[in-house]
Design an enzyme around this catalytic site. Structure first.
Site, PDB file in Angstrom:
ATOM      1  CB  CYS A  35     -19.097   5.881 -22.924  1.00 19.82           C
ATOM      2  SG  CYS A  35     -18.159   6.817 -23.926  1.00 19.82           S
ATOM      3  CB  CYS A  38     -16.524   8.068 -21.359  1.00 19.59           C
ATOM      4  SG  CYS A  38     -18.015   8.597 -22.196  1.00 19.59           S
TER       5      CYS A  38
END
Length: 274
Positions: A35, A38
């Site tokens: 991700c 993230c």
């Protein structure tokens, strides 16, 4: 990793997040290696956690390794950040956010100055240090004038100091809140106490005993007053059309359950009624 920033998994989530959140807020960061947002969000959270120096805990959960936990927590896309206090999710956001919004999010989880004073007031009240409790609640009200918890706490503290008229003033025009009913019950007790002062004793034996008990409360003799009120209840459970039970329950609430005698009186009340 430190105590304030740590990786959490399904096995230790309950202890390191839910239980810990009763002490300090916990910010839970659901993330994964693949991700990209993230990888941008997590360093911001870590930086703020380091700056906060223990004001909150940052718990990082890799959703690939803890998929069941992510599903249980309602995480369907990442990054997903949840703020947890006292075992409950109180705020959350999904996706990468500007740092200023992230800081606002975390700030909303931290105890506000008025909350800290209220917690001090609660501690002093439980310890029976009424003057310190009253002062702490006053400080909270200087910050947040209509805070219902502080107003009720101050009123109760003033009652324990036998300052009933001032206590009454903090219950007048009480703001709508979850404390409203408790404030109304305390106001009823104070009104009964104040109305019994200076009046001639009734010719009715039970009514006179009731007046005497209220005068004992006015002087701070709570347990002697409870003895008298329970005696009245034994003789007439319908005395005052049910108000006597309300008065006794409110006195016990004012005394608090930290005193073993209070618990004993609660049991006595239950045995009389049932």
């Amino acid at each position: 990793m430190t105590e304030n920033i740590l990786d959490v998994n399904e096995l230790d989530f309950h202890y390191n997040v839910l239980e810990y959140s009763f002490q300090n807020p916990v910010v839970v960061d659901f993330w994964a290696n693949w991700c990209h947002p993230c990888k941008m969000l997590t360093p911001i959270l870590e930086k703020i956690a380091i700056e906060a120096d223990g004001a909150f805990r940052l718990a990082k959960i890799n959703v690939d390794h803890n998929s069941n936990l992510a599903i249980r927590m309602g995480v369907h896309s990442i990054p997903h950040v949840k703020g947890i206090k006292s075992g409950q999710v109180v705020n959350e956001f999904v996706g990468l956010q500007p740092e200023v919004k992230i800081r606002d999010f975390i700030q909303s989880l931290l105890p506000q100055p008025s909350e800290l004073w209220i917690e001090k007031g609660r501690h002093f009240y439980q310890e029976g240090i009424w003057e310190e409790a009253a002062e702490a609640y006053r400080q909270a009200l200087l910050i947040e004038h209509q805070n219902p918890t502080a107003r009720l706490g101050l009123a109760k503290s003033l009652c324990r100091l036998q300052q009933f008229e001032e206590a009454q003033s903090y219950l007048t025009d009480f703001p709508p809140s979850k404390e409203y009913s408790a404030a109304q019950r305390l106001q009823f007790l104070i009104n009964e106490i104040l109305s019994a002062q200076g009046l001639p004793f009734s010719d009715n034996e039970l009514e006179a005993a009731y007046q005497n008990s209220l005068r004992l409360i006015f002087k701070g003799n709570y347990f002697a007053a409870l003895d008298g009120l329970l005696d009245i209840l034994r003789m007439d459970k319908s005395f005052g059309q049910g108000k006597l039970k309300e008065i006794i329950v409110e006195i016990l609430d004012l005394l608090g359950d930290s005193d073993p005698e209070t618990r004993s009186y609660r049991q006595e009340l239950a045995s009389i009624l049932w």
